[in-house]
Every structure is written in structure tokens, then in C-alpha cells.
Design a protein around this motif. Structure first.
Motif: not given
Ligand SMILES: Cc1cc2nc3c(=O)[nH]c(=O)nc-3n(C[C@H](O)[C@H](O)[C@H](O)COP(=O)(O)O)c2cc1C
Length: 276
Positions: A267-276
Motif C-alpha cells: 500500500v505504501l508503494h501504491e500511495r507514492g511512498f517508494d521506500l528505496k
């Protein structure tokens, strides 16, 4: 004013042994007497209270003054009921006159970057999500302490992470924002008072200079704390609750205990938190 040692005794329950010479004050009293409130009167907050609470939240320290958080307030009973249903369906959320949803907010800096015509590449990294989470949490804790200083009660709601997609939709959260937790706020029902719940012995969390990894000492702390929590539960007439160690181990035993929160990375990725 309550004596500091009575406050410490209540905070640690039967687990405390040390005494303090510190002179207590209203701030310490508020902090040391915190208890989560899950029974509220159906009374609205006095006018102007919300703004003072949020100002207290904004008064918290914030990384590089970036202020990477926002809060959505819910007072409308219908929306509150929907938010409660999406937050493990906890009744006290419906009861509380005010429900605050604290959000990590990297949208604001995305906008600032666009307006300044800078790439905003750092916003794609895990660090920025951690920063936003820390900022939001510090703000929420300031709101909580401010509320308690005014005689209000609060309860944090991690259950608001159970259905993050649906909650985002309910609150119209934009890209690069996400709801981290809720906070129910209201006047405590004096007919159902909450008690101060003991914490782990101080030396279980306090490491002086370097980490103290003495497992035998830790086992003693666990035994003392299991006893303190057992006395607390007995005082609360709560029967059949497993010891803290057993309960905590069960809480982290399997993914099913995450109550739907196992999807958070996705969900974080979906919402634009890329977490690189
Ligand atoms: C981030 C966070 C999320 C929480 N979520 C919930 C929740 O969903 N429901 C609830 O009843 N209590 C919730 N709590 C309250 C904790 O259960 C409570 O703080 C803990 O048991 C200690 O009790 P005390 O706050 O009365 O000292 C939460 C607390 C925190 C800090």
C-alpha cells in the motif's frame, strides 16, 4: 499536587523499588498519569479546543522543520462511524466526539518541489517515510498530552491501519499521504474511569552508555512485570488475561495477528511512498 513517588509507584505498579527526590509539577503529573480512555461522554469539545490541540501538535519538534505530517479531524457522526468500522470496528471511536487521523504527508514537499522546479528525489527514499512517521507521532503525542492537560481523555487507534486503502478513500487522502493511526479524543466518562497501566521496570528500557544485554536480569524484569500486570488486571476485574510475556509473544506469533496490516509495504508503494 500528587507526590512524585506515588506517581512512579502507579506507573510501575508492584515493579517499582526506587524513590525520587524530584519535585513534581503539573506537566509531570499529566505525563505520569496517562491512561488510555475508551469510555467517553457524548459531550462536544469546548469551542476553540481543537485549534489549541492542533497548535500543541504543531509545537512538537519536526525534522529539519519539514513538518511532514497532516491530520484529518472527524466530528461528523456518519463519517466517524465509517472510520470506526475501518478501524477494527472499535465502539469508543463512535462515542468520542473527535477522531483525529494522523497522516504521513510527503505530498506537501512534492508540491513544494514542483513549485520550486526541483526533482524531489529524496522523497522516494525510506528515510523520508520514517521522517514523516516520526514527525506525525511526535505531533500526536503533543496533542495527547495537551488534551490530557485539559481534562480530556485520549486513545490511540492503530486499528486505523487495518484497512489503509479504504480509509484513504473515506478521507480523500491524496497521493503521497497515508493514515498512520487514529486518536480518539473526548471527555472521559466518570462512571467508567480508566486506571494507570503499569509499564515495564525502568531498567528494562534504560541502558546507560551501552546496551545491557543481561538475559537473566531481563527474565527478572519480565517476571516482575507479569506480576504487575496481573495485579492491574485483577484491580480492573479483568479475568483470564494471559501474562504480558505470553500475550506479547502471541501478538507477534503469526502474520494473522497483523489484522490485515501485512499489506502495508504494498500500500505504501501504491500511495507514492517508494521506500528505496
Ligand atoms: C500507536 C498506538 C496504537 C494503539 N491502538 C489501539 C487500538 O487500536 N485500540 C485500543 O483500544 N488501544 C490502542 N492503543 C492503546 C494501547 O493499547 C495502550 O496505550 C497500552 O495498552 C498502554 O495502556 P495505557 O495507554 O492506558 O497506558 C494504541 C496505542 C498506541 C500508542
Amino acid at each position: 499536587m500528587t507526590d512524585i513517588n506515588s506517581l512512579l509507584q502507579a506507573r510501575y505498579g508492584t515493579g517499582t523499588s526506587s524513590t525520587s527526590n524530584v519535585v513534581t509539577n503539573p506537566s509531570l503529573e499529566t505525563l505520569l498519569q496517562h491512561r488510555s480512555v475508551r469510555n467517553f461522554l457524548p459531550q462536544s469539545l469546548a469551542p476553540g479546543t481543537l485549534e489549541v490541540l492542533i497548535a500543541a501538535g504543531q509545537s512538537a519538534a519536526t525534522s529539519s522543520n519539514l513538518q511532514t505530517w497532516s491530520v484529518v479531524t472527524i466530528q461528523d457522526p456518519n463519517r466517524k462511524a465509517k472510520a470506526a468500522a475501518l478501524s477494527a470496528n472499535q465502539e469508543f471511536i463512535r462515542q468520542a466526539p473527535l477522531f483525529l487521523v494522523f497522516c504521513a504527508d510527503l505530498r506537501r514537499l512534492t508540491q513544494v518541489s514542483q513549485q520550486q522546479q526541483t526533482p524531489g528525489v529524496a522523497l522516494e527514499y525510506t528515510e523520508m517515510f520514517i521522517m514523516a512517521t516520526v514527525d506525525a507521532t511526535l505531533a500526536a503525542q503533543n496533542v495527547s498530552v495537551a488534551a490530557e492537560s485539559l481534562g480530556l481523555g485520549i486513545c490511540y487507534v492503530g486499528g486505523s491501519r487495518n484497512q489503509p486503502r479504504e480509509l484513504a478513500e473515506l478521507l480523500h487522502l491524496p497521493h503521497r499521504t497515508i493514515a498512520l493511526f487514529g486518536l480518539a479524543v473526548g471527555y472521559p466518562d466518570p462512571a467508567k474511569p480508566a486506571a494507570v497501566k503499569p509499564r515495564l521496570p525502568l531498567h528494562e528500557v534504560l541502558h546507560q552508555e551501552t546496551w545491557d544485554d543481561d538475559i537473566e536480569k531481563q527474565k527478572e524484569h519480565f517476571t516482575a512485570y507479569d506480576n504487575a500486570i496481573a495485579s492491574f488486571n485483577a484491580g480492573e476485574k479483568r479475568e483470564g488475561i494471559p501474562a504480558w510475556t505470553e500475550r506479547s509473544a502471541l501478538r507477534v506469533a503469526g502474520v494473522e495477528n497483523l489484522n490485515g496490516r501485512e499489506i502495508w509495504n504494498e500500500v505504501l508503494h501504491e500511495r507514492g511512498f517508494d521506500l528505496k
